[in-house]
Design a protein around this motif. Structure first.
Motif, PDB file in Angstrom:
ATOM      1  N   LEU A 193      20.285   4.040  10.596  1.00  0.00           N
ATOM      2  CA  LEU A 193      18.962   3.807  10.101  1.00  0.00           C
ATOM      3  C   LEU A 193      18.608   3.183   8.720  1.00  0.00           C
ATOM      4  N   GLU A 194      19.819   3.371   7.798  1.00  0.00           N
ATOM      5  CA  GLU A 194      19.669   2.748   6.678  1.00  0.00           C
ATOM      6  C   GLU A 194      19.705   1.339   6.774  1.00  0.00           C
ATOM      7  N   SER A 195      20.869   0.963   7.732  1.00  0.00           N
ATOM      8  CA  SER A 195      20.886  -0.706   7.824  1.00  0.00           C
ATOM      9  C   SER A 195      19.591  -1.234   8.626  1.00  0.00           C
ATOM     10  N   PHE A 196      18.864  -0.539   9.461  1.00  0.00           N
ATOM     11  CA  PHE A 196      17.521  -0.777  10.226  1.00  0.00           C
ATOM     12  C   PHE A 196      16.544  -1.005   9.001  1.00  0.00           C
ATOM     13  N   ILE A 197      16.376  -0.053   7.972  1.00  0.00           N
ATOM     14  CA  ILE A 197      15.500  -0.210   6.886  1.00  0.00           C
ATOM     15  C   ILE A 197      15.829  -1.220   6.163  1.00  0.00           C
ATOM     16  N   GLY A 198      16.953  -1.453   5.811  1.00  0.00           N
ATOM     17  CA  GLY A 198      17.333  -2.712   4.930  1.00  0.00           C
ATOM     18  C   GLY A 198      17.060  -3.938   5.378  1.00  0.00           C
ATOM     19  N   LEU A 199      17.336  -4.274   6.556  1.00  0.00           N
ATOM     20  CA  LEU A 199      16.964  -5.507   7.655  1.00  0.00           C
ATOM     21  C   LEU A 199      15.621  -5.409   7.821  1.00  0.00           C
ATOM     22  N   SER A 200      14.724  -4.448   7.744  1.00  0.00           N
ATOM     23  CA  SER A 200      13.373  -4.695   8.084  1.00  0.00           C
ATOM     24  C   SER A 200      12.493  -4.943   6.684  1.00  0.00           C
ATOM     25  N   THR A 201      13.213  -4.609   5.732  1.00  0.00           N
ATOM     26  CA  THR A 201      12.157  -4.791   4.417  1.00  0.00           C
ATOM     27  C   THR A 201      12.456  -6.067   3.809  1.00  0.00           C
ATOM     28  N   PRO A 202      11.425  -6.760   3.548  1.00  0.00           N
ATOM     29  CA  PRO A 202      11.339  -8.278   2.853  1.00  0.00           C
ATOM     30  C   PRO A 202      12.002  -8.160   1.575  1.00  0.00           C
ATOM     31  N   GLN A 203      12.836  -8.773   1.282  1.00  0.00           N
ATOM     32  CA  GLN A 203      13.408  -9.268  -0.204  1.00  0.00           C
ATOM     33  C   GLN A 203      12.216  -9.493  -1.307  1.00  0.00           C
ATOM     34  N   MET A 204      12.511  -8.637  -2.389  1.00  0.00           N
ATOM     35  CA  MET A 204      11.603  -8.901  -3.446  1.00  0.00           C
ATOM     36  C   MET A 204      12.111 -10.025  -4.208  1.00  0.00           C
ATOM     37  N   GLU A 205      11.189 -11.001  -4.497  1.00  0.00           N
ATOM     38  CA  GLU A 205      11.620 -12.164  -5.494  1.00  0.00           C
ATOM     39  C   GLU A 205      11.034 -12.096  -6.905  1.00  0.00           C
ATOM     40  N   ASP A 206      11.217 -13.150  -7.531  1.00  0.00           N
ATOM     41  CA  ASP A 206      10.787 -13.251  -9.014  1.00  0.00           C
ATOM     42  C   ASP A 206       9.363 -12.555  -9.059  1.00  0.00           C
ATOM     43  N   GLY A 207       9.079 -11.916 -10.047  1.00  0.00           N
ATOM     44  CA  GLY A 207       7.951 -11.247 -10.096  1.00  0.00           C
ATOM     45  C   GLY A 207       7.230 -10.336  -9.488  1.00  0.00           C
ATOM     46  N   ASN A 208       8.420  -9.396  -8.701  1.00  0.00           N
ATOM     47  CA  ASN A 208       8.203  -8.394  -7.822  1.00  0.00           C
ATOM     48  C   ASN A 208       7.270  -8.714  -6.935  1.00  0.00           C
ATOM     49  N   ASN A 209       7.118  -9.864  -6.264  1.00  0.00           N
ATOM     50  CA  ASN A 209       6.509 -10.076  -5.099  1.00  0.00           C
ATOM     51  C   ASN A 209       7.420 -10.465  -3.936  1.00  0.00           C
ATOM     52  N   PHE A 210       6.747 -10.609  -2.601  1.00  0.00           N
ATOM     53  CA  PHE A 210       7.564 -10.799  -1.526  1.00  0.00           C
ATOM     54  C   PHE A 210       7.716 -12.336  -1.227  1.00  0.00           C
ATOM     55  N   GLY A 211       7.387 -13.170  -2.210  1.00  0.00           N
ATOM     56  CA  GLY A 211       7.726 -14.358  -1.996  1.00  0.00           C
ATOM     57  C   GLY A 211       6.574 -15.293  -1.034  1.00  0.00           C
ATOM     58  N   VAL A 212       6.588 -16.558  -1.317  1.00  0.00           N
ATOM     59  CA  VAL A 212       5.801 -17.479  -0.549  1.00  0.00           C
ATOM     60  C   VAL A 212       5.935 -17.354   1.034  1.00  0.00           C
ATOM     61  N   SER A 213       7.078 -17.300   1.430  1.00  0.00           N
ATOM     62  CA  SER A 213       7.483 -17.324   2.880  1.00  0.00           C
ATOM     63  C   SER A 213       6.978 -16.265   3.695  1.00  0.00           C
ATOM     64  N   ASN A 214       7.038 -14.928   3.054  1.00  0.00           N
ATOM     65  CA  ASN A 214       6.428 -13.697   3.684  1.00  0.00           C
ATOM     66  C   ASN A 214       4.834 -13.759   3.556  1.00  0.00           C
TER      67      ASN A 214
END
Length: 110
Positions: free
Chosen positions: A85-106
């Motif tokens: 479950l921890e792996s699934f949650i980690g893989l499902s959560t988008p990475q935070m980029e600079d400025g605490n946002n989800f980035g341009v791609s997301n």
């Protein structure tokens, strides 16, 4: 990427997570039944048993030996499911980029 994973393993991480969540109640009930069957005594009863009998420290403890394997199996199964479950949650959560946002791609996909 999802299709490649499915063809190699047969299931996706989300399928595994759904199965764990759906079977969670029955899994917990089976753990409860195991504990009730293997540990029929409460703390007071155990204390009375230990004080009533003199235990030979050199003799093997059959009761304890019969409890160790099922308890370790239940704990390792539980840890394995939590890890999945921890792996699934980690893989499902988008990475935070600079400025605490989800980035341009997301944001572009939204």
């Amino acid at each position: 990427m999802k299709a490649k994973y499915r063809t190699k393993c047969g299931t996706t991480p989300s399928d595994v997570a759904k199965q764990i969540v759906e079977n969670g109640v029955s899994t917990l009930k089976s753990y409860d039944q195991l504990l009730e069957s293997k540990y029929p005594y409460g703390p007071k009863e155990v204390s009375k048993l230990l004080t009533a009998e003199i235990i030979d420290p050199t003799s093997p403890n059959e009761i304890l030996e019969s409890l160790v394997t099922p308890t370790i199996d239940a704990i390792s199964d539980c840890v394995s499911q939590i890890s999945k479950l921890e792996s699934f949650i980690g893989l499902s959560t988008p990475q935070m980029e600079d400025g605490n946002n989800f980035g341009v791609s997301n944001i572009a996909t939204l």
